[in-house]
Design an enzyme around this catalytic site. Sequence first.
Site, short mmCIF file in Angstrom:
data_model
loop_
_atom_site.label_atom_id
_atom_site.label_comp_id
_atom_site.label_asym_id
_atom_site.label_seq_id
_atom_site.Cartn_x
_atom_site.Cartn_y
_atom_site.Cartn_z
CG HIS A 69 -1.83 1.12 1.38
ND1 HIS A 69 -3.17 1.03 1.10
CD2 HIS A 69 -1.63 2.40 1.80
CE1 HIS A 69 -3.75 2.20 1.33
NE2 HIS A 69 -2.83 3.04 1.76
CD GLU A 70 1.38 3.69 3.72
OE1 GLU A 70 1.57 4.69 3.00
OE2 GLU A 70 0.40 3.56 4.47
CG HIS A 118 0.25 6.18 -0.71
ND1 HIS A 118 -0.81 6.74 -1.37
CD2 HIS A 118 -0.28 5.59 0.41
CE1 HIS A 118 -1.92 6.50 -0.70
NE2 HIS A 118 -1.63 5.80 0.38
CG HIS A 133 0.64 8.54 -7.21
ND1 HIS A 133 -0.64 8.66 -6.69
CD2 HIS A 133 0.66 9.37 -8.30
CE1 HIS A 133 -1.34 9.50 -7.43
NE2 HIS A 133 -0.56 9.95 -8.41
#
Length: 599
Positions: free
Chosen positions: A389-390, A393, A396
């Site tokens: 998940h992180e 980020h 991105h």
Amino acid sequence: MSETLRSREEIPQEYKWRLEDIFASDQDWETMFSETEKMIGLSAKYQGQLAGGADIFVECMEWADRFSLNLEELFTYARMRRDEDNRISRYQGMTDRATMLSVQAGSALSFIVPEILAIPDERFSEIRQDERLQIYHHYLENILRQKQHVLSLAEEKILAETGELASAPSTIFSMANDADLKIGPIKDEEGREIELTKGNFIRYMESKDRRVRQDAFTTMYAAYGKQINSWAAMLGASVKADVFYARVRHYDSAIQSALDDDKVPLSVYDALIQTVHDYLPQFQRYIQLRKKVLGVTELHMYDIYVPFVPEMDTHIPFEEAKSIAREGLKPLGEEYLDILDEGFRSGWIDIYENIGKTSGGYSWGTYSSHPYVLLNHQNTLDSLFTLAHEMGHSLHTYLSNKNQTHLYAGYKIFVAEVASTLNESLVMRHMINASNDSKMKAYLINHYLEQFRGTVFRQTMFAEFEKEIHAAAERNESLTADYLSEIYRDLNLKYFGSDIVLDEQINMEWTRIPHFYNAFYVYKYATGFSAATALAQQIVQEGEPAVQRYLAFLSSGGSDYPIELLRQAGVDMEKPEPVKQALDVFVELLDQLEKLVSE
């Protein structure tokens, strides 16, 4: 033998992030702090001059951008140093100083938007013809569309000066929650006394031993319950601040104000809640299955995290978690994997929990640095997905920083959760497809359904809670601890139905949710999860064309409105279909799980 947390000094260096990549030393931070303080005085040079022509306009924009970049680096470094160990007064002080400087900077910069809006249309159109201002097109268009909500120069300056006051509830909550709160000990499955923390709470809520789960649950909420009126005062003050700013800026409500920043219509928020309501019978069917598989006569709130297949070994050390995540993300292509590998080996990640460390996980960084990831890895399946998940980020951020100017590199939270949850979706698909063991497959599907529970159903329930308490504040009702607990209990009853015992402790769960101090943030988890589900499906089915659209999306930063960026990537969030598609996947997975557990 007692299990205790290590101090920061006891964590080997290879498991820590490398904040020296932002500032080589605290003294370098001090040097930039002094330089940035001096930049405040330059506001007098530009104030009242923006109508003078393109030269002074561009010079002012460049000063403001550099000013903002410096502030970003100062605050990010100080806060991440504080997050390493919230007890260290030096970094508490540096964070406070950076916060105060940001408030002063906000005041110094506050003339820009009102002054732009005060330029006569004909003159402004003439100035904007200069080719140096083409880069500011979207920035200026966004200012103009919000013209009715921008105040006079004097009023904007006053609002900017209130920034530190407005952030006080969140700051107080963070210090109380991360630095001062002591939860207490429990006994683990072997009878060893361990220190319960926010970081290991879910691990013990997933315990195969029901006594351990119940002890963790009651001990956690006993700690929060001792200060319940203080938590209510903090949250109430935060909500009142939201309402104040919305009213001052002439919005009809706090929620309208919050959504307008992303140019998201209220119908998107309301449609999310309504669509999730339509699928609540399916969610409650899942709760019924959980009760059946666990074989309990009463399903309690402390039973909702434990896996359906308790005998499965899901101990996943960090190195293994990295390997699994990388394998699952292969559909995103070699370019994506190369950046992922760089992040794994280059000091991006702070891995393990230590005394005083901020709980949970996040991705952060500055435009001038690589991204950073804070983890509290617990060797669980949840920790594996937190890593995926992180890193979603972070990649991105990496691609946006690489392909956009500082002005547009920052992306909105509305799209941020797409990158993170798409990673989780691809990793989960990989693990389910790679498993030949029906019990492991059932375990993984159950875990995926838990992601739906936590990200779509739970976050939408949070979104309803936020909407209701802000509406109450707008009706001038008092947000007491009893009122907040009553609203929270009613929502739990609506979502979970009658097949679960609503232990009274769950009424106060709102006390420990940090996201409530960032108004109307949590709904974006649910919309982001829905968009990510649709995009992941496209990537798996279409291959390279969908990957290229997705990488272009990750590289777009904040160069357009979030809904437009997602539309270009392949999903239209102004329609209910993405949420329905995601919840249809939930139903399909639930059907599979029912068959697997009955075999």
